[in-house]
Design an enzyme around this catalytic site. Structure first.
Site, short mmCIF file in Angstrom:
data_model
loop_
_atom_site.label_atom_id
_atom_site.label_comp_id
_atom_site.label_asym_id
_atom_site.label_seq_id
_atom_site.Cartn_x
_atom_site.Cartn_y
_atom_site.Cartn_z
CB THR A 1 -3.43 -5.66 1.78
OG1 THR A 1 -2.37 -6.17 1.08
CG2 THR A 1 -4.86 -6.25 1.07
CE1 TYR A 32 5.92 -4.02 0.44
CE2 TYR A 32 4.85 -2.63 2.19
CZ TYR A 32 4.78 -3.32 1.16
OH TYR A 32 3.37 -3.49 0.40
CE LYS A 92 4.81 -7.55 1.00
NZ LYS A 92 3.71 -6.78 1.48
CB ILE A 94 3.85 -10.17 3.80
CG1 ILE A 94 4.68 -10.48 5.06
CG2 ILE A 94 2.61 -9.16 3.89
CD1 ILE A 94 5.54 -9.20 5.66
#
Length: 300
Positions: free
Chosen positions: A49, A137, A165, A204
């Site tokens: 982000t 990730y 994540k 997250i």
């Protein structure tokens, strides 16, 4: 898991940029102070982000260094250290450790990297030797590598690998990861309530940047197992969390943080700001969140 180092909400900070497209460190400090005042106790610097892939190596490092200095032990710090070369990931991870980061988030090898389990395990084994807890990730739609339950079990046996994540957007697959008993962090905004109920270890969350107080309240209700309160809070969050994930996620977060007073400027090129009709749709989906969050901007 009681010893999991990153429970609860970890805010993926939208990197602020000035009118010339440079990192706006003054605005970064202001926003972090506001987020801490709102109850955020975990941050991800140079996140997806936060436009990690559109930051130079030195910009990403400066963001981690300055962010860690601002936070100064008041919250956990996760730095994204993803890079194409494993040697660069290791070097960035060691730098993050020197800056005071508590852990790192790392994409698997991407852009024609290995897709076999052993290649992924070897990669994360090398990264983990850099000395910080590593969060894998899982975003297969972007990198072409999916973390399956069997791969998660293999990765979790690596000393220093602490969680994955999951940003796959597929709750059935995320639930299968959670059922392994290994730490899983939700990274898909519209699934947050369901992931919490299913037993994810933490999250997250990029969208929390425009509604931090409300998102913190959701986690507090979930931690207390007050699911009726959590559902009521989620009712106010769900419309906008679903909307931002329909398309143009990063641009939508940048627009939404402007609308709720946690502004970060415009996303960096090649991304463009949202058109006016999309901003109005965001404004409508935010509903009362904008007023609720805007009433609490100054640090206590």
């Amino acid at each position: 898991m009681s010893d999991f180092p990153f429970p609860g909400l970890n805010l993926a900070v939208a990197t602020p940029f000035d009118s010339e497209g440079r990192i706006d460190f003054a605005r970064l400090e202001r926003n972090i102070e506001r987020y801490i005042a709102a109850g955020v106790r975990g941050f991800v610097l140079s996140s997806g982000t936060g436009m990690h892939v559109y930051l130079s190596t030195e910009e990403s490092k400066s963001l981690v260094k300055r962010g860690a200095k601002i936070i100064n032990g008041r919250a956990k710090i996760i730095a994204q250290t993803s890079a194409l070369l494993v040697e660069d990931v290791v070097e960035r991870t060691r730098y993050a450790a020197d800056c005071g980061a508590d852990g790192v988030m790392v994409l698997p090898p991407f852009f024609e990297g290995p897709t076999d389990h052993q290649g992924i395990v070897d990669f994360y084994t090398e990264v983990a030797k850099a000395g910080l807890p590593v969060i894998g990730y899982n975003v297969p739609q972007a990198v072409g590598v999916a973390v399956t339950p069997s791969l998660l079990n293999e990765l979790s046996d690596i000393p220093g690998f602490c969680a994955v994540k999951d940003s796959s957007g597929d709750f059935v697959k995320q639930a299968a990861l959670i059922r392994t008993g290994r730490p899983v962090m939700n990274g898909t905004d519209p699934l947050m309530l369901f992931a919490l109920y299913a037993g994810c270890s933490g999250a997250i969350w990029g969208g929390a940047g425009f509604a931090p107080r409300t998102c913190v309240a959701l986690f507090e209700a979930a931690r207390a197992r007050n699911w009726e309160a959590a559902r009521d809070i989620w009712t106010s969050l769900e419309p906008v969390m679903s909307l931002i994930c329909e398309r143009d996620y990063v641009q939508s977060v940048y627009a939404a943080v402007e609308l709720t007073g946690y502004g970060a400027g415009h996303p960096r090129k090649p991304l463009r700001g949202l058109p006016a009709d999309r901003i109005e749709a965001l404004r409508g989906a935010l509903g009362g969140l904008a007023e609720r969050e805007a009433a609490h901007h100054e640090p206590r």
